[in-house]
Design a protein around this motif. Structure first.
Motif, PDB file in Angstrom:
ATOM      1  N   HIS A 183     -58.795 -84.834  65.152  1.00  0.00           N
ATOM      2  CA  HIS A 183     -57.985 -84.249  66.220  1.00  0.00           C
ATOM      3  C   HIS A 183     -56.556 -84.792  66.256  1.00  0.00           C
ATOM      4  O   HIS A 183     -55.581 -84.066  66.036  1.00  0.00           O
ATOM      5  N   ASN A 187     -52.793 -83.493  65.110  1.00  0.00           N
ATOM      6  CA  ASN A 187     -51.779 -83.338  66.158  1.00  0.00           C
ATOM      7  C   ASN A 187     -50.504 -84.089  65.806  1.00  0.00           C
ATOM      8  O   ASN A 187     -49.387 -83.585  65.978  1.00  0.00           O
ATOM      9  N   ASP A 218     -52.490 -83.378  75.670  1.00  0.00           N
ATOM     10  CA  ASP A 218     -53.900 -83.022  75.522  1.00  0.00           C
ATOM     11  C   ASP A 218     -54.608 -83.001  76.873  1.00  0.00           C
ATOM     12  O   ASP A 218     -55.403 -82.099  77.165  1.00  0.00           O
ATOM     13  N   GLU A 316     -49.673 -77.335  69.691  1.00  0.00           N
ATOM     14  CA  GLU A 316     -51.066 -77.066  70.048  1.00  0.00           C
ATOM     15  C   GLU A 316     -51.718 -75.937  69.258  1.00  0.00           C
ATOM     16  O   GLU A 316     -52.836 -76.072  68.778  1.00  0.00           O
ATOM     17  N   THR A 317     -51.036 -74.807  69.128  1.00  0.00           N
ATOM     18  CA  THR A 317     -51.702 -73.670  68.472  1.00  0.00           C
ATOM     19  C   THR A 317     -51.937 -73.943  66.985  1.00  0.00           C
ATOM     20  O   THR A 317     -53.020 -73.670  66.457  1.00  0.00           O
ATOM     21  N   THR A 320     -54.570 -76.765  66.609  1.00  0.00           N
ATOM     22  CA  THR A 320     -55.909 -76.265  66.920  1.00  0.00           C
ATOM     23  C   THR A 320     -56.435 -75.373  65.797  1.00  0.00           C
ATOM     24  O   THR A 320     -57.618 -75.440  65.432  1.00  0.00           O
ATOM     25  N   ARG A 323     -57.705 -77.523  63.055  1.00  0.00           N
ATOM     26  CA  ARG A 323     -58.993 -78.141  63.386  1.00  0.00           C
ATOM     27  C   ARG A 323     -60.125 -77.125  63.224  1.00  0.00           C
ATOM     28  O   ARG A 323     -61.204 -77.457  62.746  1.00  0.00           O
ATOM     29  N   TRP A 324     -59.875 -75.878  63.626  1.00  0.00           N
ATOM     30  CA  TRP A 324     -60.865 -74.822  63.383  1.00  0.00           C
ATOM     31  C   TRP A 324     -61.052 -74.627  61.880  1.00  0.00           C
ATOM     32  O   TRP A 324     -62.181 -74.410  61.402  1.00  0.00           O
ATOM     33  N   ILE A 377     -57.636 -68.324  69.305  1.00  0.00           N
ATOM     34  CA  ILE A 377     -57.151 -69.406  70.165  1.00  0.00           C
ATOM     35  C   ILE A 377     -56.612 -68.906  71.507  1.00  0.00           C
ATOM     36  O   ILE A 377     -56.834 -69.522  72.548  1.00  0.00           O
ATOM     37  N   TYR A 492     -60.472 -74.167  72.095  1.00  0.00           N
ATOM     38  CA  TYR A 492     -60.471 -75.328  71.212  1.00  0.00           C
ATOM     39  C   TYR A 492     -61.900 -75.670  70.823  1.00  0.00           C
ATOM     40  O   TYR A 492     -62.813 -75.533  71.625  1.00  0.00           O
TER      41      TYR A 492
END
Length: 503
Positions: A183, A187, A218, A316-317, A320, A323-324, A377, A492
């Protein structure tokens, strides 16, 4: 005479039953609510609503699940439906033809962003993403110019992304194939790209202020999805005085604003108006052109709000999505093997990936697009507001109504996607070549679409390809990875651990 009148009033008061007064008051409030929120003629259909709370009782107040419940109403009422959340009236648009009709053909009537009470309390109408149309046009024009001046679309910014990808590979390599949570490492890397544009520098991953900034961001994203935060936006006059997670959100926003304000103050110490180094410098220079701050959006408050908007949107987008991507690639080892093969064939291991490699890597490109589709997202897009009475699909949309565009239905439409609920990169391939899809709008569409789409796509390709070039991702022994959602403003994945085995 006065004594007689007083005696008469006392007798009337004593004759009125308390419950009669209560019933009268309730009747009055119900009538006022009906008159205020009654649906106009030819308004889009929707489920029945209760006084004061509207359709809130039909949802569990978990923002992460809102889009799923809405799909059930779409099936029942059609592609244009109306919902009420307390005093917030919403119209949901489903289907590519209607989305294009609203956001492209009639975009002048849908350019505005609604400002919910929590956003207004923190920023008023400042910033770039939720500003009114005039401010938005002024700030968008400036932001796009500055993004280009400081590297967007140039090799200099691509080199910055490549350098950060190298740092990310190094720090993940330090895990030596042991389980870890990706995570904040992701970031850190993604955030450094937008920070290099806005603040003119990257931050080391152990920088305490940088870590505080990421941690607060976060927490804000999670806390704004809490039940009390949702209820604050529906009933602000009541929840303004009640304790709960929503109060922590406001405290964290003030901390974030304070951090950015301090960074701006440090910029001023060696700021040269004739040689701007970054977005903040350029904004400070622009502020000097307007002595009367009431006539322009170039002021201190807007600089802080816009900087935070860029920071969140630029971090963030994309973070994320990555991470996906690691989650889906680990759960689909056959896809991971094909990506590895394509990287080995096109790039090898002697250099970092470049955006010039994209055309020669259709499978990797398809995987990234499929992650965007499945990750979903921002499932209902960033909201819009009707700026003038409009007609859509024969229905009347009054000025002031909030508009949500149903990207979930678009990205999971069985008529458009062969396996809509399954991760399948073949959706974006045709005869082995990458294929663009009209029904794919993760960055929205029209003038108010995401201004950082090009930057985000470059980051996604370089970061993802660099990670895949150097590691094979596996689930830890005896740990099962999940596609469940973590509560947040956007969708998320829940926290997970993976193993990055060096190749």
């Amino acid at each position: 005479m006065l004594a007689t009148v007083g005696s008469l009033l006392a007798k009337i008061w004593s004759a009125i039953n308390f419950w009669t007064l209560l019933l009268t008051l309730l009747t009055f409030l119900l009538l006022a609510d009906y008159l205020k929120n009654r649906r106009p003629n030819n308004y889009p259909p929707g489920p029945w609503r209760l006084p004061f709370v509207g359709n809130l009782f039909q949802f569990d107040l978990n923002i992460s699940h809102l889009h799923l419940r809405i799909q059930q109403f779409v099936k029942k009422y059609g592609n244009l439906i109306s919902l009420d959340f307390g005093n917030i009236s919403v119209v949901v648009i489903t289907g590519l033809p209607l989305i294009k009709e609203a956001l492209i053909n009639n975009e002048q009537n849908f350019l505005k962003r609604p400002i919910v009470p929590s956003r207004y309390r923190v920023f008023k109408d400042n910033g770039i993403f939720f500003a009114n149309v005039h401010k938005w046009k002024e700030q968008r024009r400036f932001a796009l110019t500055m993004l280009k001046n400081f590297g967007l679309g140039k090799k200099s910014l691509e080199q910055c992304i490549q350098e950060e990808a190298h740092h990310l590979v190094e720090v993940i390599g330090e895990e030596k194939g042991q389980p870890f949570d990706p995570h904040f490492r992701i970031n850190n890397a993604v955030s450094n790209i937008i920070c290099s544009i806005t603040f003119g520098e990257r931050f080391e991953y152990d920088d305490s202020q940088f870590q505080e900034l990421l941690k607060l961001a976060d927490e804000v994203i999670c806390s704004e999805a809490s039940m009390t935060s949702v209820l604050y936006n529906v009933f602000p006059l009541i929840f303004k005085y009640l304790p709960g997670p929503h109060q922590t959100v406001f405290k964290n926003w003030e901390k974030l604003k304070s951090i950015v304000a301090n960074m701006i103050d440090r910029h001023r110490k060696d700021w040269n108006p004739d040689e701007p180094r970054d977005f903040v410098d350029a904004f400070l220079t622009e502020m000097t052109k307007y002595p009367d701050k009431t006539t322009t959006s170039f002021n201190e408050e807007n600089l802080i709000a816009t900087t935070l908007d860029l920071f969140f949107a630029g971090t963030e987008t994309t973070s994320t999505t990555l991470r996906w991507a690691l989650l889906y690639i680990t759960l689909n080892p056959e896809v991971q093997e094909k990506v590895h093969s394509e990287i080995d064939r096109v790039i090898g291991h002697g250099r970092l990936p470049s955006t010039d490699d994209q055309d020669a890597m259709p499978y990797t490109n398809a995987v990234i697009h499929e992650v965007l589709r499945m990750g979903n997202i921002i499932p209902l897009n960033v909201p819009r507001e009707v700026t003038a009475d409009s007609t859509l699909a024969g229905f009347h949309l009054p000025k002031g109504k909030m508009i949500l565009t149903n990207l979930t239905a678009l990205h999971r439409d069985p008529k458009e996607w062969a396996t809509p609920d399954t991760f399948n990169p073949e959706h974006f391939l045709e005869n082995g070549q990458f294929k663009k899809r009209d029904s794919f709008l993760p960055f929205s569409v029209g003038k108010r679409a995401c201004p950082g789409e090009k930057l985000a796509k470059s980051e996604l390709f370089i970061f993802f390809t660099a990670l895949m070039q150097n590691f094979t991702f596996k689930a830890p022994t005896n740990e099962k990875l999940s596609l469940k959602l973590r509560k947040g403003l956007s969708l998320y994945p829940v926290s997970y651990r993976i193993c990055a085995v060096p190749r």
